[in-house]
Write an enzyme that holds these catalytic residues in place. Structure first.
Site, PDB file in Angstrom:
ATOM      1  N   PRO A   4      11.038  26.463   5.454  1.00  0.00           N
ATOM      2  CA  PRO A   4      10.199  25.441   4.826  1.00  0.00           C
ATOM      3  C   PRO A   4       9.228  25.924   3.759  1.00  0.00           C
ATOM      4  CG  PRO A   4       9.340  25.999   6.960  1.00  0.00           C
ATOM      5  CD  PRO A   4      10.617  26.768   6.809  1.00  0.00           C
ATOM      6  N   ASP A  27      16.061  27.379  -6.374  1.00  0.00           N
ATOM      7  CA  ASP A  27      15.508  26.073  -6.728  1.00  0.00           C
ATOM      8  C   ASP A  27      14.022  26.181  -7.048  1.00  0.00           C
ATOM      9  OD1 ASP A  27      17.934  24.787  -6.266  1.00  0.00           O
ATOM     10  OD2 ASP A  27      17.499  24.503  -4.152  1.00  0.00           O
ATOM     11  N   LYS A  49      15.517  21.605 -10.169  1.00  0.00           N
ATOM     12  CA  LYS A  49      15.544  20.257 -10.736  1.00  0.00           C
ATOM     13  C   LYS A  49      14.163  19.642 -10.547  1.00  0.00           C
ATOM     14  CE  LYS A  49      20.346  19.694  -9.335  1.00  0.00           C
ATOM     15  NZ  LYS A  49      21.249  18.972  -8.443  1.00  0.00           N
ATOM     16  N   GLY A  80      15.705  26.025  -0.084  1.00  0.00           N
ATOM     17  CA  GLY A  80      14.665  25.798   0.900  1.00  0.00           C
ATOM     18  C   GLY A  80      15.228  25.102   2.120  1.00  0.00           C
ATOM     19  N   GLY A  81      14.556  25.257   3.235  1.00  0.00           N
ATOM     20  CA  GLY A  81      14.991  24.602   4.461  1.00  0.00           C
ATOM     21  C   GLY A  81      16.330  25.113   4.916  1.00  0.00           C
ATOM     22  N   ASP A  82      17.183  24.192   5.341  1.00  0.00           N
ATOM     23  CA  ASP A  82      18.553  24.508   5.725  1.00  0.00           C
ATOM     24  C   ASP A  82      19.452  23.935   4.628  1.00  0.00           C
ATOM     25  OD1 ASP A  82      21.248  24.010   6.849  1.00  0.00           O
ATOM     26  OD2 ASP A  82      20.352  24.882   8.650  1.00  0.00           O
ATOM     27  N   MET A 162      12.430  13.289   1.773  1.00  0.00           N
ATOM     28  CA  MET A 162      12.342  12.862   0.379  1.00  0.00           C
ATOM     29  C   MET A 162      11.843  11.425   0.264  1.00  0.00           C
ATOM     30  SD  MET A 162      15.782  14.770  -0.935  1.00  0.00           S
ATOM     31  CE  MET A 162      16.705  14.473   0.576  1.00  0.00           C
TER      32      MET A 162
END
Length: 187
Positions: A4, A27, A49, A80-82, A162
């Site tokens: 995270p 990213d 992005k 990031g994350g999974d 999101m």
């Protein structure tokens, strides 16, 4: 996946592979503390992005990964994350596999669970919720809209990814489908 956002929460395997990388593709949410694990001689490719601004398409990113994979020994795609929880990791894996490039996936801790945990929230607290449902507020065009009524009926903890810019609409949809207005929530 590197978790995270805190470099100390990524796996040992992720850190090791970053150090072995000939190229790192990352990213916009990947911080310098994570990139510091990369070899200082590794190529770095920012494919972040930014919502509302022009940037690389998913096809551009897939093409870059294939090009790098054909040219270099170890390419690390940092997400990031999974990478398989609303992260488009499966699309990138398929593009590489279609091109004959072997892929190894390193899972990360999804922010869907790490976020609540960091806030002291159990998504499956005994006597409160017997499960958790993770959904995205960012629906692709042509996909089925979320069934808010079914989510409310489930009685599960609902984690919406999101959804920050849509928080008021999400709240209204849930309450409109019968969720009690005083239900605890965190953003």
């Amino acid at each position: 996946g590197v978790g995270p956002g805190d470099a100390e929460l990524m796996t040992v395997k992720a850190a090791r592979l970053l150090g072995e990388a000939d190229a790192v593709v990352y990213d916009r949410l990947i911080g310098d503390d994570v990139l510091d694990y990369a070899s200082p001689v590794a190529e770095r490719h920012d494919v972040g992005k930014i919502p509302g601004r022009p940037g690389p398409t998913q096809d551009d990113i897939n093409d870059l990964l294939v090009e790098l994979g054909r040219r270099l020994n170890t390419v690390v795609r940092v997400k990031g994350g999974d990478p398989f929880v609303f992260g488009r990791g499966i699309e990138e894996l398929r593009a590489c596999e279609t091109a004959g490039i072997p892929v190894q996936v390193v899972p990360g801790i999804t922010s869907a669970l790490a976020g609540p945990l960091a806030g002291g929230i159990s998504v499956t607290e005994r006597g409160v919720s017997s499960g958790v449902c993770i959904v995205t507020a960012s629906q692709d065009a042509g996909s089925e809209p979320l069934d808010w009524a079914a989510l409310v009926r489930s009685g599960l903890t609902i984690v919406v990814m999101m959804g920050a810019t849509r928080a008021a609409k999400i709240r209204d949809a849930l309450i409109g489908e019968g969720l009690a207005a005083d239900t605890p929530a965190a953003v």
